[in-house]
Write a protein that holds these residues in place. Structure first.
Motif, PDB file in Angstrom:
ATOM      1  N   CYS A 465      13.687 -17.287 -32.676  1.00 36.10           N
ATOM      2  CA  CYS A 465      14.526 -18.174 -32.060  1.00 36.10           C
ATOM      3  C   CYS A 465      15.342 -17.524 -30.721  1.00 36.10           C
ATOM      4  N   ARG A 466      15.277 -16.016 -31.124  1.00 30.31           N
ATOM      5  CA  ARG A 466      15.755 -15.090 -29.855  1.00 30.31           C
ATOM      6  C   ARG A 466      14.762 -14.964 -28.852  1.00 30.31           C
ATOM      7  N   ASN A 467      13.620 -15.727 -29.112  1.00 28.18           N
ATOM      8  CA  ASN A 467      12.853 -15.684 -27.709  1.00 28.18           C
ATOM      9  C   ASN A 467      12.454 -16.988 -28.022  1.00 28.18           C
ATOM     10  N   ARG A 468      12.966 -17.713 -28.447  1.00 31.44           N
ATOM     11  CA  ARG A 468      13.404 -19.243 -27.240  1.00 31.44           C
ATOM     12  C   ARG A 468      14.561 -19.039 -26.617  1.00 31.44           C
ATOM     13  N   GLN A 469      15.354 -18.027 -26.546  1.00 33.18           N
ATOM     14  CA  GLN A 469      16.664 -18.119 -26.423  1.00 33.18           C
ATOM     15  C   GLN A 469      16.705 -17.395 -25.152  1.00 33.18           C
ATOM     16  N   LYS A 470      15.741 -16.265 -25.144  1.00 36.59           N
ATOM     17  CA  LYS A 470      14.999 -15.557 -23.910  1.00 36.59           C
ATOM     18  C   LYS A 470      14.645 -16.484 -22.908  1.00 36.59           C
ATOM     19  N   LYS A 471      13.650 -16.882 -23.772  1.00 35.11           N
ATOM     20  CA  LYS A 471      12.635 -17.628 -22.578  1.00 35.11           C
ATOM     21  C   LYS A 471      14.084 -18.796 -21.075  1.00 35.11           C
ATOM     22  N   ASN A 472      15.136 -19.744 -22.418  1.00 36.95           N
ATOM     23  CA  ASN A 472      15.404 -20.356 -22.059  1.00 36.95           C
ATOM     24  C   ASN A 472      17.190 -20.143 -21.199  1.00 36.95           C
ATOM     25  N   GLU A 473      16.741 -18.632 -20.952  1.00 31.11           N
ATOM     26  CA  GLU A 473      17.869 -18.022 -20.122  1.00 31.11           C
ATOM     27  C   GLU A 473      17.119 -17.997 -19.005  1.00 31.11           C
ATOM     28  N   ARG A 476      17.018 -20.725 -17.033  1.00 33.01           N
ATOM     29  CA  ARG A 476      18.112 -21.110 -16.602  1.00 33.01           C
ATOM     30  C   ARG A 476      18.155 -20.209 -15.234  1.00 33.01           C
TER      31      ARG A 476
END
Length: 530
Positions: A465-473, A476
């Protein structure tokens, strides 16, 4: 591949392996089976076994508490009234019961042993001094003589009755606790001894039982089958008795109560052969208990053990002669105890027919004080706490030729009861807790593996989840920067004139359209006016 991605893949691989291996071990019960196999091999009566020494010399102290029923109104009873008794005691003795003459038989599958018992008085646990305290109770030698003469002619009985009256023998006697327990020289038995030397002139409830054994036992060691661990093979050379009236009643079942097989479950019946009762009894599971921090199963004799044959037909074999049965809660053992008509029961006629309780004043049966029970650690089968309670009674009835009995009502008269107790000592309890902790940890090791796998699975979810969140950031931020650059460029853009001519009025006719492409280049200069 980034370091974060490597960590996620490694965590996933380890998690999958832990879950697969752990679940497989739980389903297959590998460690539990391994522990059970080890227990079955270790808990045997062999010299290499860890339990052998404790079986030979039991470490827990055993105490025998004797309670007596002091008769307060003998005259009323002899006149046909109801007897009244008062409980006196306890008089406590420490019991020592080592195994002696231990001999292995049949390649170690059976073991021979004697079990002599020695009793030492413990004043600090007693209510008084047995050599001083006086008890009034039934004159058992008197009743024994009447019982033996019941088949003789009335002339013989009358002559014996006159002789006993002449020497001052009464139906009730007054003696010290020590005399009643350990023996005294009885005048009636002394006379019989002069006529018949094999009759002992001394009488006592525990006469010749201090320092003696209850018979020669051969036990199964459990080497061939763990379920046979401690079971009696023969007693005094017998595999079955001959006193009772059915084959089932004559069977010698179970252990002597000192040991039981490991891995006990709540649904099974446990059998104990009681030599003093001349029979085997069974115990059923009652409840879970805790003794000194050790979980145990409590087993106790169910109500059907001494139930009337009308309600429990399997007890018909204990009626001797066949069909001559007593009521619920009592057992006549005079068939294996020559002399007086002795009857055993639980203390105060606990679980017995109310008629026996109401026949004597002063009885108050209750489960807490009068139940026999055994607390067993189910994994090892080791007794953690034991409480054996039994009452000795005698049948009092009218006998023709003995005038002193002509008014009495037939009564099963209570004499005394014994409370035999044993609780695991502190050192043995500490060792037992340590052993059970090891067994629990090893048995539940697969669950530990599954738990670690679940924890790693949660870690994997968090990392993912943290990895997905990092990629989305990151995406963006890139989009925002691109949009900002585009907006900045749009604000600074202008059109530049290709021709170098000065602005003049167009000569193009009004009706002729303007040709496309007059301004084809863009330059960062100030916008020109049309």
């Amino acid at each position: 591949m980034t370091r974060r991605s490597c960590a996620i893949y490694a965590t996933g691989i380890v998690c999958a392996h832990l879950l697969i291996v752990g679940i497989a071990l739980v389903v297959a019960q590998v460690f539990q089976t391994m522990i059970h196999s080890r227990l079955k091999k270790e808990i045997t009566l062999t010299e290499k076994s860890q339990v052998f020494e404790s079986w030979k010399n039991p470490p827990p102290p055993v105490y025998m508490e004797y309670y007596f029923f002091n008769v307060t109104n003998p005259e009323v009873f002899l006149a046909g009234g109801k007897a009244a008794v008062k409980q006196i005691g306890p008089y406590t003795y420490r019991e020592y019961r080592p195994r002696e003459n231990v001999t292995f038989l049949e390649n170690g599958t059976k073991i021979y042993a004697l079990n002599p018992k020695t009793f030492v008085f413990v004043p600090e646990k007693s209510a008084g001094d047995p050599e001083v305290d006086i008890i009034r109770t039934v004159n058992i030698p008197y009743v024994a003589v009447m019982n033996e003469l019941s088949s003789y002619s009335i002339l013989v009985r009358t002559f014996v009755s006159m002789y006993m009256n002449g020497i001052g023998v009464e139906l009730f006697m007054t003696r010290t606790v020590h005399e009643i327990l350990w023996g005294f020289k009885d005048p009636v038995l002394t006379k019989l001894h002069s006529l018949k030397p094999d009759v002992d002139e001394y009488f006592g409830l525990m006469w010749k039982k201090n320092g003696t054994h209850e018979g020669e036992f051969v036990f199964h060691t459990g080497e061939e089958n763990y379920l046979d661990y401690g079971k009696i093979d023969t007693w005094n050379g017998l595999r079955e008795m001959s006193w009772w009236s059915s084959n089932q009643s004559n069977m010698i079942n179970g252990t002597d109560g000192a040991v039981f097989h490991p891995l006990i479950n709540r649904n099974e019946l446990l059998y104990i052969f009681a030599a003093d009762l001349c029979r085997s009894i069974h115990l059923a599971y009652v409840e879970d208990v805790e003794v000194k921090g050790i979980q145990a199963y409590r087993f106790a004799p169910p109500s059907d053990v001494l139930m009337n044959p009308k309600d429990n037909p399997t007890n018909a074999g204990f009626c001797v002669p066949a069909g001559d049965c007593l009521g619920t809660g009592v057992l006549k053992v005079s068939v294996c105890r020559e002399g007086a008509p002795i009857v055993v029961s639980f203390p105060h006629f606990y679980q017995a027919d109310p008629a026996y309780i109401n026949a004597v004043d002063g009885l108050n049966p209750n489960k807490e004080e009068h139940e026999t029970y055994l607390d067993l650690q189910p994994t090892t089968g080791v007794p953690i706490r034991a409480c054996k309670r039994a009452q000795l009674n005698i049948i009092m009835k009218r006998v023709t030729g003995f005038p002193k009995t002509k008014h009495i009502n037939e009564t099963i008269f209570p004499i005394m009861f014994v409370n035999e107790t044993a609780t695991i000592d502190d050192d043995s309890a500490a060792q037992m807790r340590t052993l059970l902790l090891i067994v629990t940890l090893v048995s539940n090791f697969p669950l530990l593996i599954v738990g670690m796998g679940i924890i790693l699975l949660l870690v994997l979810v968090v990392l993912f989840c943290r990895n997905r969140q990092k990629k989305n950031e990151v995406k963006r931020i890139d989009f925002t920067e691109a949009f900002h650059s585009f907006a900045t460029a749009k604000e600074d853009t202008a059109y530049t004139q290709v021709s170098d001519k000065t602005d003049e009025p167009s000569e193009t006719p009004a009706n002729q359209p303007m040709r496309n492409g007059s301004y084809i280049a863009m330059s960062p200069v100030e916008a020109q006016k049309c």
